[in-house]
Motif scaffolding. Sequence first.
Motif, PDB file in Angstrom:
ATOM      1  N   GLU A   1      39.986 -13.529  78.700  1.00 27.38           N
ATOM      2  CA  GLU A   1      41.278 -13.941  78.152  1.00 27.38           C
ATOM      3  C   GLU A   1      41.859 -12.821  77.278  1.00 27.38           C
ATOM      4  O   GLU A   1      43.020 -12.432  77.431  1.00 27.38           O
ATOM      5  CB  GLU A   1      41.023 -15.212  77.330  1.00 27.38           C
ATOM      6  CG  GLU A   1      42.113 -16.250  77.280  1.00 27.38           C
ATOM      7  CD  GLU A   1      42.976 -16.372  78.508  1.00 27.38           C
ATOM      8  OE1 GLU A   1      42.444 -16.618  79.602  1.00 27.38           O
ATOM      9  OE2 GLU A   1      44.213 -16.190  78.357  1.00 27.38           O
ATOM     10  N   LEU A   2      41.010 -12.284  76.403  1.00 21.45           N
ATOM     11  CA  LEU A   2      41.459 -11.231  75.481  1.00 21.45           C
ATOM     12  C   LEU A   2      41.723  -9.905  76.194  1.00 21.45           C
ATOM     13  O   LEU A   2      42.496  -9.070  75.719  1.00 21.45           O
ATOM     14  CB  LEU A   2      40.421 -11.010  74.377  1.00 21.45           C
ATOM     15  CG  LEU A   2      40.298 -12.140  73.359  1.00 21.45           C
ATOM     16  CD1 LEU A   2      39.091 -11.925  72.466  1.00 21.45           C
ATOM     17  CD2 LEU A   2      41.570 -12.195  72.501  1.00 21.45           C
ATOM     18  N   ALA A   3      41.057  -9.736  77.342  1.00 20.13           N
ATOM     19  CA  ALA A   3      41.223  -8.484  78.094  1.00 20.13           C
ATOM     20  C   ALA A   3      42.669  -8.314  78.547  1.00 20.13           C
ATOM     21  O   ALA A   3      43.163  -7.193  78.699  1.00 20.13           O
ATOM     22  CB  ALA A   3      40.276  -8.465  79.287  1.00 20.13           C
ATOM     23  N   LYS A   4      43.344  -9.469  78.726  1.00 21.98           N
ATOM     24  CA  LYS A   4      44.741  -9.397  79.189  1.00 21.98           C
ATOM     25  C   LYS A   4      45.610  -8.645  78.183  1.00 21.98           C
ATOM     26  O   LYS A   4      46.573  -7.994  78.539  1.00 21.98           O
ATOM     27  CB  LYS A   4      45.291 -10.812  79.381  1.00 21.98           C
ATOM     28  CG  LYS A   4      44.642 -11.534  80.550  1.00 21.98           C
ATOM     29  CD  LYS A   4      45.159 -12.961  80.655  1.00 21.98           C
ATOM     30  CE  LYS A   4      44.343 -13.735  81.680  1.00 21.98           C
ATOM     31  NZ  LYS A   4      44.435 -15.177  81.470  1.00 21.98           N
ATOM     32  N   SER A   5      45.250  -8.748  76.897  1.00 27.80           N
ATOM     33  CA  SER A   5      46.038  -8.030  75.881  1.00 27.80           C
ATOM     34  C   SER A   5      45.247  -6.840  75.324  1.00 27.80           C
ATOM     35  O   SER A   5      45.520  -6.362  74.220  1.00 27.80           O
ATOM     36  CB  SER A   5      46.417  -8.992  74.752  1.00 27.80           C
ATOM     37  OG  SER A   5      45.241  -9.636  74.288  1.00 27.80           O
ATOM     38  N   GLN A   6      44.238  -6.408  76.084  1.00 30.67           N
ATOM     39  CA  GLN A   6      43.415  -5.246  75.724  1.00 30.67           C
ATOM     40  C   GLN A   6      42.774  -5.374  74.340  1.00 30.67           C
ATOM     41  O   GLN A   6      42.613  -4.396  73.617  1.00 30.67           O
ATOM     42  CB  GLN A   6      44.230  -3.967  75.834  1.00 30.67           C
ATOM     43  CG  GLN A   6      44.781  -3.781  77.240  1.00 30.67           C
ATOM     44  CD  GLN A   6      45.117  -2.353  77.560  1.00 30.67           C
ATOM     45  OE1 GLN A   6      45.471  -1.582  76.684  1.00 30.67           O
ATOM     46  NE2 GLN A   6      45.002  -1.988  78.818  1.00 30.67           N
ATOM     47  N   LYS A   7      42.369  -6.593  74.004  1.00 34.03           N
ATOM     48  CA  LYS A   7      41.635  -6.792  72.753  1.00 34.03           C
ATOM     49  C   LYS A   7      40.137  -6.880  73.046  1.00 34.03           C
ATOM     50  O   LYS A   7      39.317  -7.003  72.130  1.00 34.03           O
ATOM     51  CB  LYS A   7      42.115  -8.064  72.061  1.00 34.03           C
ATOM     52  CG  LYS A   7      43.537  -7.935  71.554  1.00 34.03           C
ATOM     53  CD  LYS A   7      43.872  -9.075  70.607  1.00 34.03           C
ATOM     54  CE  LYS A   7      45.239  -8.881  70.018  1.00 34.03           C
ATOM     55  NZ  LYS A   7      46.222  -9.828  70.561  1.00 34.03           N
ATOM     56  N   ALA A   8      39.801  -6.874  74.317  1.00 34.95           N
ATOM     57  CA  ALA A   8      38.402  -6.834  74.761  1.00 34.95           C
ATOM     58  C   ALA A   8      38.413  -6.188  76.147  1.00 34.95           C
ATOM     59  O   ALA A   8      39.459  -6.173  76.812  1.00 34.95           O
ATOM     60  CB  ALA A   8      37.829  -8.239  74.835  1.00 34.95           C
ATOM     61  N   PHE A   9      37.256  -5.656  76.533  1.00 34.34           N
ATOM     62  CA  PHE A   9      37.212  -4.956  77.830  1.00 34.34           C
ATOM     63  C   PHE A   9      35.949  -5.335  78.598  1.00 34.34           C
ATOM     64  O   PHE A   9      34.872  -5.435  78.000  1.00 34.34           O
ATOM     65  CB  PHE A   9      37.224  -3.436  77.624  1.00 34.34           C
ATOM     66  CG  PHE A   9      38.450  -2.952  76.915  1.00 34.34           C
ATOM     67  CD1 PHE A   9      39.600  -2.614  77.623  1.00 34.34           C
ATOM     68  CD2 PHE A   9      38.474  -2.860  75.531  1.00 34.34           C
ATOM     69  CE1 PHE A   9      40.745  -2.172  76.965  1.00 34.34           C
ATOM     70  CE2 PHE A   9      39.611  -2.426  74.861  1.00 34.34           C
ATOM     71  CZ  PHE A   9      40.748  -2.080  75.579  1.00 34.34           C
ATOM     72  N   LEU A  10      36.110  -5.513  79.898  1.00 41.27           N
ATOM     73  CA  LEU A  10      34.944  -5.795  80.756  1.00 41.27           C
ATOM     74  C   LEU A  10      34.845  -4.718  81.823  1.00 41.27           C
ATOM     75  O   LEU A  10      35.808  -4.508  82.579  1.00 41.27           O
ATOM     76  CB  LEU A  10      35.123  -7.132  81.457  1.00 41.27           C
ATOM     77  CG  LEU A  10      34.866  -8.364  80.605  1.00 41.27           C
ATOM     78  CD1 LEU A  10      36.119  -9.202  80.510  1.00 41.27           C
ATOM     79  CD2 LEU A  10      33.755  -9.161  81.226  1.00 41.27           C
ATOM     80  N   ILE A  11      33.714  -4.048  81.850  1.00 42.33           N
ATOM     81  CA  ILE A  11      33.484  -3.073  82.929  1.00 42.33           C
ATOM     82  C   ILE A  11      32.296  -3.610  83.714  1.00 42.33           C
ATOM     83  O   ILE A  11      31.143  -3.472  83.291  1.00 42.33           O
ATOM     84  CB  ILE A  11      33.163  -1.667  82.379  1.00 42.33           C
ATOM     85  CG1 ILE A  11      34.191  -1.239  81.321  1.00 42.33           C
ATOM     86  CG2 ILE A  11      33.101  -0.652  83.505  1.00 42.33           C
ATOM     87  CD1 ILE A  11      33.965   0.149  80.735  1.00 42.33           C
ATOM     88  N   ASN A  12      32.581  -4.283  84.815  1.00 40.60           N
ATOM     89  CA  ASN A  12      31.468  -4.938  85.522  1.00 40.60           C
ATOM     90  C   ASN A  12      31.550  -4.816  87.038  1.00 40.60           C
ATOM     91  O   ASN A  12      31.659  -5.808  87.748  1.00 40.60           O
ATOM     92  CB  ASN A  12      31.369  -6.406  85.091  1.00 40.60           C
ATOM     93  CG  ASN A  12      32.639  -7.190  85.369  1.00 40.60           C
ATOM     94  OD1 ASN A  12      33.744  -6.664  85.271  1.00 40.60           O
ATOM     95  ND2 ASN A  12      32.476  -8.437  85.735  1.00 40.60           N
ATOM     96  N   PRO A  13      31.475  -3.590  87.544  1.00 36.66           N
ATOM     97  CA  PRO A  13      31.461  -3.434  89.002  1.00 36.66           C
ATOM     98  C   PRO A  13      30.126  -3.931  89.573  1.00 36.66           C
ATOM     99  O   PRO A  13      29.121  -3.916  88.871  1.00 36.66           O
ATOM    100  CB  PRO A  13      31.560  -1.919  89.182  1.00 36.66           C
ATOM    101  CG  PRO A  13      30.917  -1.359  87.947  1.00 36.66           C
ATOM    102  CD  PRO A  13      31.276  -2.308  86.841  1.00 36.66           C
TER     103      PRO A  13
END
Length: 621
Positions: free
Chosen positions: A230-242
């Motif tokens: 949810e927060l990734a949408k506003s770049q307040k959190a990031f997920l790098i999961n390939p």
Amino acid sequence: MAGSDWTCSLSAMHEWESQDYEPSLPVSEKSNPLTRDIDRASAKCIVRMLQACDAQMFQEETGATYQRLLGERVVETVVEVAKRVQLVLKDPQDSLVVLSGCGTSGRMAFLITSAFNRALRELNQSSVYSYIIAGGDRALLSSQEAPEDDPKLGMLSLKKACEGKKRVLFIGISCGLSAPFVAGQLDFCLQHPEVYTPVLVGFNPAHQARDEPMPGCTFTFRSVVQRMQELAKSQKAFLINPAVGPEAISGSSRMKGGSATKILLEVVLSAAHAATFTNTPVTHKGILQHMRAYEKTLDKTYAQTDGITALLEAAGQSLLCGRRVCYMGWGSLALLGLIDASECIPTFGADYEDVRGFVSGGYKELNNNEGPLISLGPDFCIAHEDFLHLILPSLNDQDIVLLVYTHSDDVSEVAELARRVREKTSNLHAIYHRVDGDTAAAVQQEDFNKLCLSSLKITWPSPASESLLHMQWELSTKLLLNAVSTGAHVLKGKIYQNHMIDVQVTNSKLYCRATRLLRKLSGCPESQCEEALLKAIYEVDELTVGITSCDITTHTLTARNRSKVVPLALVCLLTGCSLVEAESRLEQQPIHHFHSPFLIRLSHCSYPPRRMTSVESPAPY
Ligand code: S6P
């Protein structure tokens, strides 16, 4: 039977991506179709299988199911995270970048932070990177699986590492998106957004994150991931999961998981350094180029099939004879040796004496948070001097010694050590990285070669960047050592199909894996398998309410002091015999705690004959 002509078809490379392939398991726990027969493959085939598995890391994105390393979305997120690191580097006052994880993920965090803090020191900049490993520094060199289950411990150690900081970029690494220790840290970051920006690195899609409740928590790993999405949408959190495909040995995330972690985070930090110190902006193209350099590293490394095969066979022979494999390394490559050796204990149930790593300079070279750990016991003696005093006197030709170094190390020191080793064993081998056109070293190397039974030389093109070259050497060395130790244990008969059966049940992830394995191999219902496992853990033929009412943490703490619980439970499930009888059946087995032919006999030939041990028939190499 996997013969010497093993080839990998395109469909086998992609089979795991099908929605019907082991649908109940996350990618990180699936069994890789490429290595289904690794337990009965020749040494050369093992190397080819590992190569094909590693190549899956760089496969292009084919559909919407899985994000891949080189895919658009992953590269975009890497760009954004690199820019966040850049902000910290520009204004390091009161800021920190923390890398944290359990087991291999924590070891990679240590390795990467060490390298990039060193780079900062060389530029006269202050250090901004810090690592956390579950279980503390002893976990860098030994198996400490229990702290992984403790979300509160994770949170507290993060809080402590960041005391007084106003801005923290937290990078939590959990290959399986599963470690409660990391979930606790991410949750803490989400609760304190004014200071912490969380980044999660792992290798399962978000919906496959672990959803089991954790002790004392209202959240699960998956619910944390959902909040982050949810927060990734506003770049307040990031997920790098390939997704990088299932591991060659099921669940062994020290292999591709560790390699992909190293690749991703080095790409992130290198881009941030280049942007800050050489005015090279972080771009999509630059990130992709760096990743492609790692892909070439894989090709260059595995082009040495014959050399790797020779090493793997020699190490396998040593382990089969109950003798040792010693890695003697220099610089950061030596750390990869230490790490690879320590991982053999939880991965293959190996003794700490079986595979050991030593580093020139000992703890001075390691430069870990807690300093020298020698007081913890002889298995924490890691300097070359320790090897010379403690190990060398008892070596013979059945022990293999592997020198790991590069042309920038003190080659005369390497030669001196080689001479000392040769006085005790002729079973001396070398892995050596050098740069094209380095003729002086080449001449020196000729003499040196005479001391070694085999010498795996990799010549790298003259580099555009010294630091990139070093990162490539490290990845190459990691792949080589992972191949040697994994292959040697496969040849020893430790693996059934592509599963480690004698898995230690020392945390909740391993407890679930063990139950699943029992189910797969016995065909019995899950409840019966868990019962059998508990009986083996508590050494009883009947379970009491006192046992069944305990939680998984109690079970795993009890299992810490037991050995062979999964093989024992399996014997009980397959034969219906008592635990005592199961123990005596296992004891009758020569050489190994447990091996495949025994399983065949137990299950009345319901499995095809697999690798025979040296006692039953000559090994197929
Ligand atoms: C795996 C290794 C383990 C894992 C650890 C963390 O080969 O033995 O120690 O690194 O369990 O796993 P994860 O999924 O959180 O990175």
